[in-house]
Structure formats: structure tokens, C-alpha cells
Scaffold this active site. Sequence first.
Site, PDB file in Angstrom:
ATOM      1  N   ASN A   9       0.873  -1.176   0.000  1.00 19.87           N
ATOM      2  CA  ASN A   9       0.000   0.000   0.000  1.00 19.87           C
ATOM      3  C   ASN A   9       0.908   1.223   0.000  1.00 19.87           C
ATOM      4  OD1 ASN A   9      -1.876   2.013   0.357  1.00 19.87           O
ATOM      5  ND2 ASN A   9      -2.311   1.511   2.495  1.00 19.87           N
ATOM      6  N   LYS A  11       0.184   4.297  -0.368  1.00 19.92           N
ATOM      7  CA  LYS A  11      -0.404   5.522   0.195  1.00 19.92           C
ATOM      8  C   LYS A  11      -0.114   6.699  -0.739  1.00 19.92           C
ATOM      9  CE  LYS A  11      -0.174   3.333   4.659  1.00 19.92           C
ATOM     10  NZ  LYS A  11      -0.008   3.465   6.119  1.00 19.92           N
ATOM     11  N   HIS A  94      -9.556   1.342   4.789  1.00 15.64           N
ATOM     12  CA  HIS A  94      -8.286   1.483   5.501  1.00 15.64           C
ATOM     13  C   HIS A  94      -8.462   2.451   6.668  1.00 15.64           C
ATOM     14  CE1 HIS A  94      -4.099   2.543   6.354  1.00 15.64           C
ATOM     15  NE2 HIS A  94      -3.775   1.402   5.752  1.00 15.64           N
ATOM     16  N   GLY A 172       2.669   2.089  10.670  1.00 12.44           N
ATOM     17  CA  GLY A 172       3.640   3.162  10.513  1.00 12.44           C
ATOM     18  C   GLY A 172       4.325   3.589  11.786  1.00 12.44           C
ATOM     19  N   SER A 212       3.431  -2.444  10.248  1.00  9.64           N
ATOM     20  CA  SER A 212       4.894  -2.458  10.375  1.00  9.64           C
ATOM     21  C   SER A 212       5.498  -3.812  10.000  1.00  9.64           C
ATOM     22  CB  SER A 212       5.314  -2.038  11.791  1.00  9.64           C
ATOM     23  OG  SER A 212       4.914  -0.706  12.064  1.00  9.64           O
TER      24      SER A 212
END
Length: 248
Positions: A9, A11, A94, A172, A212
Site C-alpha cells: 500500500n 499511500k 483502511h 507506521g 509495520s
Amino acid sequence: MRKPIIAGNWKMHKSIKEGVAFVEAIKPDVANTDVEVLICAPYTLLQNMVEAAKGSNIKIGAQNMHFEDKGAFTGEVTADMLLEIGVTHVIIGHSERRQYYGETDQTVNLKTKKALAKGLVPVVCVGETLEQREAGETKDVCKTQIVNAFEGIDAKDVPTIVVAYEPIWAIGTGKTASSQDANDVIAYIREVLKDLYTDAVSEEVRIQYGGSVKPANVEEIMNESDIDGALVGGASLLEADFVQLVNF
């Protein structure tokens, strides 16, 4: 046997040139993998990346879509728009969409139904906040999100859906749920699906872990019994790291 799916992903990262170069660079290194390879990129990159991925085993997905076919929805795109350029998957619900852009369980359900009706593979995200986790509400939160996301969806369509369990506190942050904790929650999600449908239907659904995930921990995560893949943020942006993730 469920085929693992490793998805990146991206982003809000990368240019068209960078996206195409990424696909071209990883093609030979992921060609012989036994997992499904997916990259979900920003809208502007999608068409060029689909073209770059032709003839390979790399699939390209979007990060969001609207549940209507057309209308006065400034800034949105439809399932048909994605299909027209060759996109195969779409991330739905999400946590960042829920947190920043008002995504709700109801809109997740509507988008999931629309994706299925149009032939896109929905990657439906669920997961708890740190506060909810500390309050012992992880399973309740995930159950509510799953029940609402799958409301009114026919059993025959359920195996098409990919579920991504993403504890929000691990996205993240560098923090990762232990592989056992992640597996326990994912096994619970599978039990919820069994209650909604049947054992057989539930056993066909692929459930990813996200939060992560990186080359250093992907093998441990993927060795768990109920984890069928990973939805990866930061580590999917680097060619070498993504190749390692796919070839865990």
C-alpha cells in the site's frame, strides 16, 4: 489451500516514472513466487503501472473508490473507472480513510458490494486503536467491523474478498503485534465469518496482517496458521524490501 497475498500500500507516495520503474525492476525477482503479488498505488500511477505489469504476475490495485456509479462526488473515482484501466483490486476501509475521511462501516459495506458486483477484488481493512486494545476491546471491534462489512453479501461472493487485519496502533509506528497475537485475532475473524456463513466459506477467505511488516519479521508472521499474507506500507516502497517480502 489459500494462496498467500503480499500487497504493498503505497499511500501518497511515488511519481508515475517511479512507479513504472519499480514494476520493471521487480518483475524478474518476483516471477517465480508462489504468492499473489499486489501493489496498490495512487490513482495517477495506476494506468501506467498496469501497462508496465502486463505479462507479469504483478497485479495493480487502487487504494479507494466510491460506491456509486456516477454523480456529483468531487474527487472520487468509480469501480468502472478503475476497471477501464485494468485495475484488479481495491483497498476498502483502511484506517486512514476511516480516521481522516469519514469512512464508516456502512460505506465500507457499500463499497465492498460495489467492488464485488463490478468484478474487483475488495481488500477490506479492519482493526482496533491502541485505546481499544488496552481496554480489551480488540475482538469486539473487529467483530463489529466484519459483521457490518459483510452485511447482505452472498456466501458465493465471500471467498473473493480479502480481509486485512490492521491494528491501527501498529501502522507506521514501528510497533508490530506479535505474530501469535496477530494470528489469534485473525483466527477469531475467521470464526466470525464461520458464524456469518459456514466453515467451508470461512476457510476460503484470505486474511492478511498489516502493521509495520518488514523483511525482518515477515517470515515469522507468515508461518502462523491463519495468516494468509501481509498488507505492507513503508517497506513496500523499496524495491529490495518488497522483493524480500514477496519471497519470504
